[in-house]
Enzyme design. Structure first.
Site, mmCIF file in Angstrom:
data_model
loop_
_atom_site.group_PDB
_atom_site.id
_atom_site.type_symbol
_atom_site.label_atom_id
_atom_site.label_comp_id
_atom_site.label_asym_id
_atom_site.label_seq_id
_atom_site.Cartn_x
_atom_site.Cartn_y
_atom_site.Cartn_z
ATOM 1 N N ASN A 297 0.852 -1.184 0.000
ATOM 2 C CA ASN A 297 0.000 0.000 0.000
ATOM 3 C C ASN A 297 0.886 1.232 0.000
ATOM 4 O O ASN A 297 1.871 1.290 0.742
ATOM 5 C CB ASN A 297 -0.912 0.019 1.233
ATOM 6 C CG ASN A 297 -1.672 1.320 1.378
ATOM 7 O OD1 ASN A 297 -1.157 2.321 1.857
ATOM 8 N ND2 ASN A 297 -2.933 1.305 0.968
ATOM 9 N N THR A 323 -4.973 -0.435 -2.842
ATOM 10 C CA THR A 323 -5.424 0.799 -2.204
ATOM 11 C C THR A 323 -6.469 0.441 -1.155
ATOM 12 O O THR A 323 -7.217 -0.533 -1.318
ATOM 13 C CB THR A 323 -6.049 1.793 -3.198
ATOM 14 O OG1 THR A 323 -7.353 1.327 -3.582
ATOM 15 C CG2 THR A 323 -5.178 1.959 -4.430
ATOM 16 N N GLU A 324 -6.531 1.226 -0.090
ATOM 17 C CA GLU A 324 -7.520 0.962 0.951
ATOM 18 C C GLU A 324 -8.946 1.092 0.428
ATOM 19 O O GLU A 324 -9.894 0.577 1.033
ATOM 20 C CB GLU A 324 -7.312 1.894 2.146
ATOM 21 C CG GLU A 324 -7.420 3.364 1.854
ATOM 22 C CD GLU A 324 -6.090 4.018 1.504
ATOM 23 O OE1 GLU A 324 -5.875 5.165 1.900
ATOM 24 O OE2 GLU A 324 -5.255 3.357 0.843
ATOM 25 N N ALA A 325 -9.101 1.778 -0.713
ATOM 26 C CA ALA A 325 -10.436 1.942 -1.295
ATOM 27 C C ALA A 325 -10.943 0.657 -1.952
ATOM 28 O O ALA A 325 -12.128 0.558 -2.273
ATOM 29 C CB ALA A 325 -10.422 3.065 -2.323
#
Length: 648
Positions: A297, A323-325
C-alpha cells in the site's frame, strides 16, 4: 412494480431534522455530488434539515467546497464522525471552533462499523487505534471540548487490550452507482470503486432508515444481470438520476476513464520518468524495501513516487499494489484519481479491503509524515493548526508487516541539488518535522517496537530505524554533514552509532538495477572462501534482511559455497551496517542454527552497532547458540583462527 425514480429534491425532502446521514466517496472519486448539492440547496432555502449527524469514511470532496464540503452551513450539522476532515475544511473549522461535535476515527473502523450496524451488532472489537489519539487514554478520537460522549472504550479480553467502537444506527444512506432499474437494483459498471455502498445501504435499511442512490442512468426492468447487481433493490428507497452529467463525474478531474472502471486495459509500460529531486531520492530509497510478490500500500505525496520508481526499474510486474479503497493490482492512479487503479486485477468493497489489512495481509506500506518524535511516534492527523484527520493511516500502519515512513526532512521551501553523486541542501525548509513530541499520536512508535514491527523513516538526506530505545540514525546521504544538515534541524538527538552512507545509486540519474537487489541476484558476490585458512567470509555490510525470502536466499548462497569448499568451514560474518527487520531475528538465528549443524565448524560475527549485537545475541541465545557478537573484524578473525589452530 414500484418505480423508485424521483428527483433529487423529492429524495432529500425525506431527511428529517436530527437524522444520522452517511455518505459514500473516496477523496475525489465516486461522490454522489447531486445529493450533496440538493441537501445544501434545501438547507439554504428552508433552513432544514437541521442538526444532522454526518458519518463518512474517507474524505469526499475537493477541499474547496464540493462533496461533503457543501454541508458546512451553520446549523445543518450537529455532529460529524469521520476519518478525514481535510476534504471539508469549513466543517473542520466549525469543529475546531466547538460549533459542532466531532470524532476522528480510523477509516477502516468506520467502514467496518457499517457492517456492524447492518448486522445488528452494538459495535466493533479491534486493536486498531490502540496507543494512538483514538485510544480513550489519549482522547478517544474526540476533536474538541464540546464532544463528550465516549464512543470508543478500552476493554480487556483474555488478558489482551482491545478497543470497542460503538455503532451508530443510520437513518439515511447516500450512495452512488452507475445504473438502476426502476425497482432500485444498482450496478456499478462505470464506477472506479464500489466502496461501502452495499454495507451502508444495508445498515440504513436494517436501522429503519432510507437509502437514496444517485445514478447515471435508469435501465429497463430485467436488463441487469443478477451478479452485476451490487446493491439489491430491496435496500433502495429512492433513485436519483444525476443531471447535469457533471454531477456524476468519475472524479472531479475525470469525467470517465474506462481503464479505471475495468472496461478496458491500457498500455502502462512507459510511465513518465521522475526528475531526480528530493521526492525521487526518497522514493528510490523506499523502493529498496519493496517485497517482491508481496501486497503493498502506498500513501500520497512522496510515497506514491515509489510506484514510478518501480516502473522505471521494471519491477512493477512482480509487485501487487493495493489501495484501501479496494483496488488490487494494476498501476495505482494519482491526483484526482487517487484510490483507483488502471488495469486493476480486481476491485473489492472497502470494508473487505480493511479486513485484509486489519488481519495482517499487507507486506509493506509506505506512508507520508507530518511530524516524528524521538520515540518514533508519527503525526499526520492534526498539525499546524489544522484538523486533517487520520484517514486509513492508523488501520494501515498498525497492521502492515513492515512500514516505511517517507517524506522530506523539513517542510516549506526546501531546495536541494545533486552534484557529482552528492546531495547538497541549497535552502532549508522553514518547518521542522522531527520534533521533541508530536502534537497528536497517529502512529505509536513504542507500540510498534513492542510488537517487533519493522519501521524505518526515509528522508532525502538520511534514514532512521525504529528501535526499542527510539530512533536510530542508520544511513546518511553522501555529501550530508550529520551535525550541520541533520542534528541542527531536529528538536532531539537520535541514537547514533555508526551510520552508513545511503546507496550511491540513489543519487545517480541512471537505472539502479533494483531488480538485482530485490532478488538478491548478486548476493553470491558477498561470499569469499580462503582454502588455506579454511575460512568462509560473508560480508553483509549495508545489506538488508527485509523479508523471509532474503534469509532463504542467503542460506542457499552459503550452502552452495560450503559444498564447493568440500568440508566444514570456519565462518566470519560482517554485520556492520546490516539491517535485519525486527520480526526476522528469530528466523535469521534459525538459519545460523542450520548452518552450524550442517556446514560450519566455528563461526564468529561482528558489528559496530550495539543494537544489532544485542538483538542478535538475544536471538542466538534463545536457540542455545554461542551468543557473543564482536565489535571488530580483528576480534572475530582472532577467535576463528584460535579455534582453527586448536583443532589442528
Amino acid at each position: 412494480m414500484k418505480n423508485k425514480v424521483v428527483t433529487a429534491e423529492q429524495a432529500v425532502a425525506l431527511i428529517n431534522d436530527g437524522d444520522v446521514v452517511c455518505t459514500t466517496g473516496f477523496v475525489q472519486s465516486c461522490i454522489p455530488e447531486m445529493l450533496h448539492a440538493a441537501i445544501e440547496k434545501r438547507f439554504v432555502d428552508t433552513q432544514g434539515p437541521k442538526g444532522l449527524t454526518l458519518i463518512m469514511c474517507a474524505g469526499a470532496g475537493d477541499s474547496k467546497g464540493l462533496g461533503t464540503g457543501r454541508l458546512h452551513h451553520e446549523g445543518l450539522l450537529a455532529r460529524v464522525i469521520a476519518a478525514n476532515f481535510g476534504r471539508m475544511p469549513k466543517v473542520a473549522e466549525a469543529a475546531q471552533k466547538n460549533k459542532i461535535q466531532g470524532y476522528n476515527l480510523p477509516q477502516g473502523v468506520i467502514s467496518k462499523l457499517y457492517r456492524s450496524c447492518a448486522s445488528g451488532s452494538p459495535g466493533l472489537f479491534t486493536k486498531v487505534g490502540l496507543h494512538t489519539y483514538v485510544d480513550p487514554r489519549l482522547g478517544g478520537g474526540k476533536v474538541n471540548e464540546v464532544t463528550t460522549d465516549d464512543i470508543v472504550k478500552l476493554v480487556e479480553v483474555e488478558g489482551q487490550e482491545w478497543l470497542f467502537y460503538k455503532a451508530t444506527p443510520i437513518n439515511v444512506a447516500l450512495i452512488r452507482a452507475t445504473s438502476a432499474d426502476p425497482s432500485g437494483n444498482l450496478s456499478m459498471e462505470k464506477e472506479a470503486l464500489t466502496l461501502d455502498c452495499l454495507a451502508q445501504a444495508m445498515a440504513a435499511h436494517n436501522s429503519g432508515g432510507i437509502v437514496i442512490a444517485q445514478v447515471e442512468r435508469v435501465v429497463a426492468h430485467g436488463s441487469l444481470k443478477p451478479k452485476d447487481v451490487r446493491v439489491p433493490g430491496i435496500l433502495v428507497d429512492c433513485v436519483v438520476v444525476a443531471d447535469p452529467p457533471e454531477m456524476h463525474r468519475m472524479n472531479y478531474g475525470v469525467h470517465y476513464n474506462p481503464a479505471l472502471s475495468g472496461a478496458i486495459r491500457v498500455p502502462v509500460d512507459h510511465m513518465p520518468r521522475m526528475e531526480l529531486d528530493e521526492r525521487k531520492i526518497i522514493a528510490r530509497r523506499a523502493a529498496f524495501e519493496l517485497p517482491l510478490n508481496g501486497a503493498i500500500n502506498l500513501g500520497v505525496g512522496a510515497p506514491d513516487g515509489v510506484a514510478s520508481v518501480a516502473s522505471e526499474e521494471q519491477v512493477t510486474p512482480f509487485l501487487t499494489m493495493t489501495t484501501e479503497a479496494g483496488a488490487i493490482g494494476g498501476v495505482l492512479a494519482g491526483g484526482s484519481n487517487f484510490g483507483s487503479s488502471a488495469n486493476a486485477d480486481s476491485v473489492i468493497d472497502q470494508n473487505q479491503m480493511f479486513d485484509f489489512y486489519h488481519g495482517g495481509g499487507l507486506d509493506l506500506t509506505c506512508l507520508g509524515v507530518a511530524e516524528v518524535d524521538e520515540d518514533g511516534n508519527v503525526n499526520t492527523s492534526k498539525f499546524g493548526g489544522k484538523l486533517n484527520g487520520c484517514g486509513g493511516f492508523i488501520d494501515i500502519s498498525q497492521n502492515s508487516r513492515a512500514v516505511v515512513f517517507a517524506g522530506t526532512f523539513t517542510a516549506g521551501g526546501l531546495e536541494v541539488s545533486i552534484e557529482d553523486g552528492k546531495l547538497r541542501i541549497v535552502k532549508e525548509g522553514r518547518a521542522r518535522k522531527f520534533v521533541k513530541a508530536v502534537e497528536q499520536v497517529t502512529f505509536s512508535g513504542k507500540y510498534a517496537a513492542s510488537k517487533s514491527q519493522p519501521v524505518i523513516y526515509v528522508t532525502e538526506r538520511c534514514v532512521f530505524q525504529l528501535t526499542p530505545g527510539g530512533l536510530e540514525l542508520i544511513e546518511v546521504a553522501p555529501g550530508i554533514d550529520i551535525e550541520r544538515d541533520i542534528l541542527a534541524h531536529m528538536d532531539f538527538k537520535p541514537i547514533i552509532h555508526k551510520p552508513h552512507s545511503m546507496d550511491a545509486r540513489i543519487f545517480r540519474d541512471e537505472p539502479m538495477e533494483l531488480m538485482d537487489e530485490l532478488t538478491n541476484l548478486k548476493l553470491c558476490d558477498r561470499v569469499s572462501y580462503h582454502s588455506y585458512r579454511n575460512i568462509l567470509f560473508l560480508n553483509l555490510e549495508g545489506w538488508s534482511v527485509r523479508k523471509k525470502g532474503d534469509i532463504a536466499d542467503l542460506q542457499k548462497v552459503l550452502v552452495e559455497a560450503c559444498i564447493k569448499a568440500g568440508r566444514r568451514v570456519n565462518a566470519v560474518v560482517n554485520h556492520d551496517g546490516c539491517r535485519i527487520a525486527e520480526d526476522l531475528y528469530d528466523d535469521y538465528a534459525h538459519m545460523i542454527e542450520y548452518m552450524m549443524k550442517h556446514y560450519y565448524k566455528t563461526t564468529a560475527r561482528y558489528s559496530t552497532s550495539s543494537f544489532m549485537r544485542l538483538k542478535m545475541q538475544e536471538a542466538l541465545k534463545k536457540r542455545g547458540l554461542q551468543p557473543h557478537i564482536f565489535e571488530s573484524a580483528d576480534e572475530a578473525h582472532a577467535v576463528v583462527d584460535a579455534a582453527r589452530a586448536a583443532a589442528e
